[in-house]
Design a protein around this motif. Structure first.
Motif, PDB file in Angstrom:
ATOM      1  N   ALA A 116       0.785  -1.734   0.424  1.00 18.87           N
ATOM      2  CA  ALA A 116      -0.150  -0.164   0.385  1.00 18.87           C
ATOM      3  C   ALA A 116       1.150   1.271   0.135  1.00 18.87           C
ATOM      4  CB  ALA A 116      -1.288   0.178   1.138  1.00 18.87           C
ATOM      5  N   GLY A 117       2.126   0.946   0.819  1.00 19.34           N
ATOM      6  CA  GLY A 117       2.801   2.350   0.184  1.00 19.34           C
ATOM      7  C   GLY A 117       3.925   2.254   0.524  1.00 19.34           C
ATOM      8  N   VAL A 118       4.665   3.111  -0.247  1.00 19.74           N
ATOM      9  CA  VAL A 118       6.694   2.424  -0.953  1.00 19.74           C
ATOM     10  C   VAL A 118       7.628   3.578  -0.043  1.00 19.74           C
ATOM     11  CG1 VAL A 118       8.578   1.652  -1.692  1.00 19.74           C
ATOM     12  CG2 VAL A 118       6.444   1.013  -2.424  1.00 19.74           C
ATOM     13  N   ILE A 119       8.779   2.922   0.945  1.00 23.32           N
ATOM     14  CA  ILE A 119       9.836   4.152   1.642  1.00 23.32           C
ATOM     15  C   ILE A 119      10.897   3.739   0.335  1.00 23.32           C
ATOM     16  CG2 ILE A 119      11.542   4.339   3.213  1.00 23.32           C
ATOM     17  CD1 ILE A 119       8.793   3.765   4.908  1.00 23.32           C
ATOM     18  N   LEU A 120      11.519   4.325  -0.372  1.00 23.79           N
ATOM     19  CA  LEU A 120      12.643   4.337  -0.719  1.00 23.79           C
ATOM     20  C   LEU A 120      14.034   4.633  -0.949  1.00 23.79           C
ATOM     21  CD1 LEU A 120      12.498   3.216  -4.132  1.00 23.79           C
ATOM     22  CD2 LEU A 120      11.937   5.700  -4.766  1.00 23.79           C
ATOM     23  N   LEU A 121      14.980   4.254  -0.217  1.00 25.29           N
ATOM     24  CA  LEU A 121      16.236   4.356   0.464  1.00 25.29           C
ATOM     25  C   LEU A 121      17.354   4.921  -0.607  1.00 25.29           C
ATOM     26  CD1 LEU A 121      16.611   2.648   3.474  1.00 25.29           C
ATOM     27  CD2 LEU A 121      15.256   5.155   3.452  1.00 25.29           C
ATOM     28  N   VAL A 122      17.205   6.275  -0.577  1.00 29.72           N
ATOM     29  CA  VAL A 122      18.652   6.759  -1.802  1.00 29.72           C
ATOM     30  C   VAL A 122      19.908   6.260  -0.474  1.00 29.72           C
ATOM     31  CG1 VAL A 122      19.139   7.574  -3.907  1.00 29.72           C
ATOM     32  CG2 VAL A 122      16.514   7.564  -2.820  1.00 29.72           C
ATOM     33  N   ASP A 123      20.957   6.289  -1.506  1.00 34.60           N
ATOM     34  CA  ASP A 123      22.476   6.042  -0.172  1.00 34.60           C
ATOM     35  C   ASP A 123      22.769   7.453  -0.461  1.00 34.60           C
ATOM     36  OD1 ASP A 123      24.721   6.278   0.939  1.00 34.60           O
ATOM     37  OD2 ASP A 123      24.900   3.679   0.153  1.00 34.60           O
ATOM     38  N   GLY A 168       6.465  11.993  -1.632  1.00 32.69           N
ATOM     39  CA  GLY A 168       7.429  13.637  -0.754  1.00 32.69           C
ATOM     40  C   GLY A 168       8.583  13.373  -0.663  1.00 32.69           C
ATOM     41  N   TYR A 169       9.924  14.176  -0.139  1.00 33.09           N
ATOM     42  CA  TYR A 169      11.207  13.410  -0.145  1.00 33.09           C
ATOM     43  C   TYR A 169      12.006  14.370   1.196  1.00 33.09           C
ATOM     44  CZ  TYR A 169      11.781  13.152  -5.413  1.00 33.09           C
ATOM     45  OH  TYR A 169      11.391  12.894  -6.345  1.00 33.09           O
ATOM     46  N   PHE A 170      12.427  13.249   1.474  1.00 31.25           N
ATOM     47  CA  PHE A 170      12.808  13.321   3.092  1.00 31.25           C
ATOM     48  C   PHE A 170      14.397  12.835   3.046  1.00 31.25           C
ATOM     49  CE2 PHE A 170       9.077  12.576   3.121  1.00 31.25           C
ATOM     50  CZ  PHE A 170       7.825  12.723   3.595  1.00 31.25           C
ATOM     51  N   GLY A 197      -2.891   8.569 -16.102  1.00 29.30           N
ATOM     52  CA  GLY A 197      -1.431   7.848 -15.647  1.00 29.30           C
ATOM     53  C   GLY A 197      -0.748   7.821 -14.588  1.00 29.30           C
ATOM     54  N   LYS A 198      -1.242   8.081 -13.779  1.00 24.65           N
ATOM     55  CA  LYS A 198      -0.542   8.104 -12.611  1.00 24.65           C
ATOM     56  C   LYS A 198      -0.862   7.225 -10.917  1.00 24.65           C
ATOM     57  CE  LYS A 198       1.125  13.211 -12.084  1.00 24.65           C
ATOM     58  NZ  LYS A 198       2.036  13.899 -12.347  1.00 24.65           N
ATOM     59  N   SER A 199       0.830   6.591 -11.051  1.00 19.67           N
ATOM     60  CA  SER A 199       0.044   5.813  -9.285  1.00 19.67           C
ATOM     61  C   SER A 199      -0.741   6.356  -7.922  1.00 19.67           C
ATOM     62  CB  SER A 199       1.147   4.859  -9.303  1.00 19.67           C
ATOM     63  OG  SER A 199       1.483   4.021  -7.926  1.00 19.67           O
ATOM     64  N   GLN A 200      -1.305   6.005  -7.426  1.00 21.22           N
ATOM     65  CA  GLN A 200      -1.852   6.219  -6.321  1.00 21.22           C
ATOM     66  C   GLN A 200      -1.439   6.245  -4.937  1.00 21.22           C
ATOM     67  OE1 GLN A 200      -4.473   9.373  -6.352  1.00 21.22           O
ATOM     68  NE2 GLN A 200      -3.336   8.891  -9.027  1.00 21.22           N
ATOM     69  N   ARG A 201      -0.526   5.243  -5.857  1.00 22.37           N
ATOM     70  CA  ARG A 201       0.463   5.195  -3.737  1.00 22.37           C
ATOM     71  C   ARG A 201       1.800   5.483  -3.758  1.00 22.37           C
ATOM     72  NH1 ARG A 201       2.059  -1.505  -5.021  1.00 22.37           N
ATOM     73  NH2 ARG A 201       3.230  -0.918  -6.698  1.00 22.37           N
ATOM     74  N   PRO A 202       1.384   5.721  -2.392  1.00 16.94           N
ATOM     75  CA  PRO A 202       1.976   7.064  -2.017  1.00 16.94           C
ATOM     76  C   PRO A 202       3.514   6.972  -1.919  1.00 16.94           C
ATOM     77  CG  PRO A 202       1.023   5.640   0.018  1.00 16.94           C
ATOM     78  CD  PRO A 202       0.020   5.490  -1.352  1.00 16.94           C
ATOM     79  N   LEU A 203       4.506   7.669  -2.654  1.00 25.33           N
ATOM     80  CA  LEU A 203       6.071   6.829  -2.217  1.00 25.33           C
ATOM     81  C   LEU A 203       6.782   7.437  -1.259  1.00 25.33           C
ATOM     82  CD1 LEU A 203       8.587   5.406  -4.050  1.00 25.33           C
ATOM     83  CD2 LEU A 203       7.872   7.325  -5.623  1.00 25.33           C
ATOM     84  N   ALA A 204       7.390   7.412  -0.317  1.00 22.43           N
ATOM     85  CA  ALA A 204       8.593   8.393   0.845  1.00 22.43           C
ATOM     86  C   ALA A 204       9.863   8.045  -0.398  1.00 22.43           C
ATOM     87  CB  ALA A 204       8.437   7.820   1.722  1.00 22.43           C
ATOM     88  N   VAL A 205      10.468   9.617  -1.317  1.00 17.82           N
ATOM     89  CA  VAL A 205      11.967   8.587  -0.929  1.00 17.82           C
ATOM     90  C   VAL A 205      12.690   9.352   0.338  1.00 17.82           C
ATOM     91  CG1 VAL A 205      13.476   9.242  -2.900  1.00 17.82           C
ATOM     92  CG2 VAL A 205      11.141   9.322  -3.418  1.00 17.82           C
ATOM     93  N   ALA A 217      19.296  19.852   5.090  1.00 17.45           N
ATOM     94  CA  ALA A 217      18.288  21.160   5.675  1.00 17.45           C
ATOM     95  C   ALA A 217      17.643  21.712   3.368  1.00 17.45           C
ATOM     96  CB  ALA A 217      19.554  21.962   4.673  1.00 17.45           C
ATOM     97  N   ASN A 218      17.379  20.631   2.594  1.00 17.43           N
ATOM     98  CA  ASN A 218      16.469  20.682   1.614  1.00 17.43           C
ATOM     99  C   ASN A 218      16.128  19.728   0.992  1.00 17.43           C
ATOM    100  OD1 ASN A 218      14.377  21.134  -0.297  1.00 17.43           O
ATOM    101  ND2 ASN A 218      15.392  23.525   0.042  1.00 17.43           N
ATOM    102  N   PRO A 219      15.757  18.304   1.403  1.00 17.47           N
ATOM    103  CA  PRO A 219      15.796  17.264   0.679  1.00 17.47           C
ATOM    104  C   PRO A 219      15.035  17.005  -0.447  1.00 17.47           C
ATOM    105  CG  PRO A 219      14.333  16.545   2.982  1.00 17.47           C
ATOM    106  CD  PRO A 219      14.923  17.946   2.893  1.00 17.47           C
ATOM    107  N   ASP A 220      14.099  17.727  -1.232  1.00 20.12           N
ATOM    108  CA  ASP A 220      13.198  18.296  -2.251  1.00 20.12           C
ATOM    109  C   ASP A 220      14.585  19.309  -3.185  1.00 20.12           C
ATOM    110  OD1 ASP A 220      10.572  17.882  -1.556  1.00 20.12           O
ATOM    111  OD2 ASP A 220       9.985  19.863  -3.216  1.00 20.12           O
TER     112      ASP A 220
END
Ligand SMILES: Nc1nc2c(ncn2[C@@H]2O[C@H](COP(=O)(O)OP(=O)(O)O)[C@@H](O)[C@H]2O)c(=O)[nH]1
Ligand SMILES: [Mg+2]
Ligand SMILES: [Zn+2]
Length: 301
Positions: A173-180, A258-260, A212-220, A233-236
């Motif tokens: 139902a939701g994805v957390i994408l961890l970027v190194d 959302g970007y975190f 055309g857009k996925s509704q599944r929330p994605l936290a990067v 200071a500003n992940p976005d």
């Protein structure tokens, strides 16, 4: 010369259907007394708990390359949220749900990072928990596995090689994408391209799309951001400048994102270990930005 041996046929185990139960992750039928699903290796305790308590837990995926920080992030998140007096409160369901938190925190308190997650799905730690969100009447039930990065990459590159990841990502139902963040800071483009692949894979398997857009929330989430103040200071902004292709893909394919930035260590040193090479050692534990992405995701789910 002939050797005789008695072999149990796998199929014979499924003849007694009154004793079978479907796996919660991949739906394949398993014997009532099986510990891990014969098809995908997910713990059958998930199916038993869901059935006994009459609940249907939502699934949350934590994805990233190998060593992106998934185990440390998940272990720390669980430890923070299972303590009292939090805005968001987690309650572990089943003793197996505590192992990941226990291993991560005992490693960190010994000034070590936890051991690498094995590639075999039958050795992964799964968490089933109940989350109480502030100002929400009903708690939500969640299932989260700590998957190995190599297995995730293999599944993304060759779909169906890991049935457990395939079934899980289809349903989650939701994805957390961890970027190194460390690897981005070293100038590598590997994170940018891998995350683009994940975003494409997720949005293409998603049937529930609007315009055309996925509704599944994605936290990067930029992990290890303790090493990079600009990112905190500003992940976005950091995403737009440092992972431009990922930024573009996410914007085009997802409606809720959302970007975190998150970090667990306050300071790290490195030590040369015989047979392993350089090993990173956490000198202080100073979790920052751990709960925010998770809380955002739960509110959007
Ligand atoms: N500085 C710093 N390093 C981290 C952090 N989390 C993980 N690491 C480093 O990244 C390595 C891999 O972390 P791990 O959680 O096992 O990654 P996984 O393979 O994605 O599960 C660890 O051994 C640490 O060296 C963090 O929050 N800060
Ligand atoms: Mg891991
Ligand atoms: Zn299964």
């Amino acid at each position: 010369m002939s050797k005789k041996a008695i072999m149990t046929l796998e199929s014979s185990r499924f003849t007694s259907y009154e004793n079978s139960i479907p796996c919660y992750i991949c739906d394949s039928s398993n014997n009532y007394d099986t510990e891990l699903c014969h098809e995908c290796s997910a713990p059958m305790a998930l199916a038993h708990q869901a059935k006994a308590q009459g609940i249907k837990p939502d699934m949350v995926a934590v994805l990233g390359t190998a060593a992106a920080g998934k185990t440390v992030y998940l272990g720390m998140l669980l430890d923070m949220l299972t303590r009292q007096n939090n805005r968001l409160q987690l309650l572990a369901r089943g003793a197996f749900s505590i192992t990941l938190q226990q291993r991560t925190i005992s490693a960190l308190s010994n000034c070590e990072f936890p051991a690498k997650t094995p590639n075999e799905p039958d050795r992964w730690n799964w968490v089933h928990c109940q989350a109480q969100i502030p100002r929400r009447k009903k708690p939500v039930e969640l299932v989260m596995p700590d998957m190995a990065g190599e297995a995730i990459i293999e599944e993304i590159d060759h779909p169906q090689t890991y049935p457990v990841i395939h079934s899980f990502l289809k349903k989650c139902a939701g994805v957390i994408l961890l970027v190194d963040t460390n690897r981005i800071e070293q100038g590598s483009q590997e994170q940018n391209y891998f995350m683009m692949k994940v975003a494409t894979y997720l949005s293409e398997m998603d049937k529930n799309k609007k315009q055309g857009k996925s509704q599944r929330p994605l936290a990067v989430v930029f992990s290890k951001a303790d090493q990079c103040e600009v990112c905190f200071a500003n992940p976005d902004n950091y995403a737009r400048e440092n992972t431009p292709n990922l930024w573009q893909q996410v914007q085009q394919r997802f409606a809720n994102y959302g970007y975190f930035a998150a970090g667990v260590a306050g300071a790290c040193a490195s030590r040369l270990e015989y047979g392993t090479g350089q090993v990173s050692v956490p000198l202080r534990i100073e979790p920052r930005g751990i709960v925010e992405p998770f809380e955002w995701l739960l509110r959007k789910m």
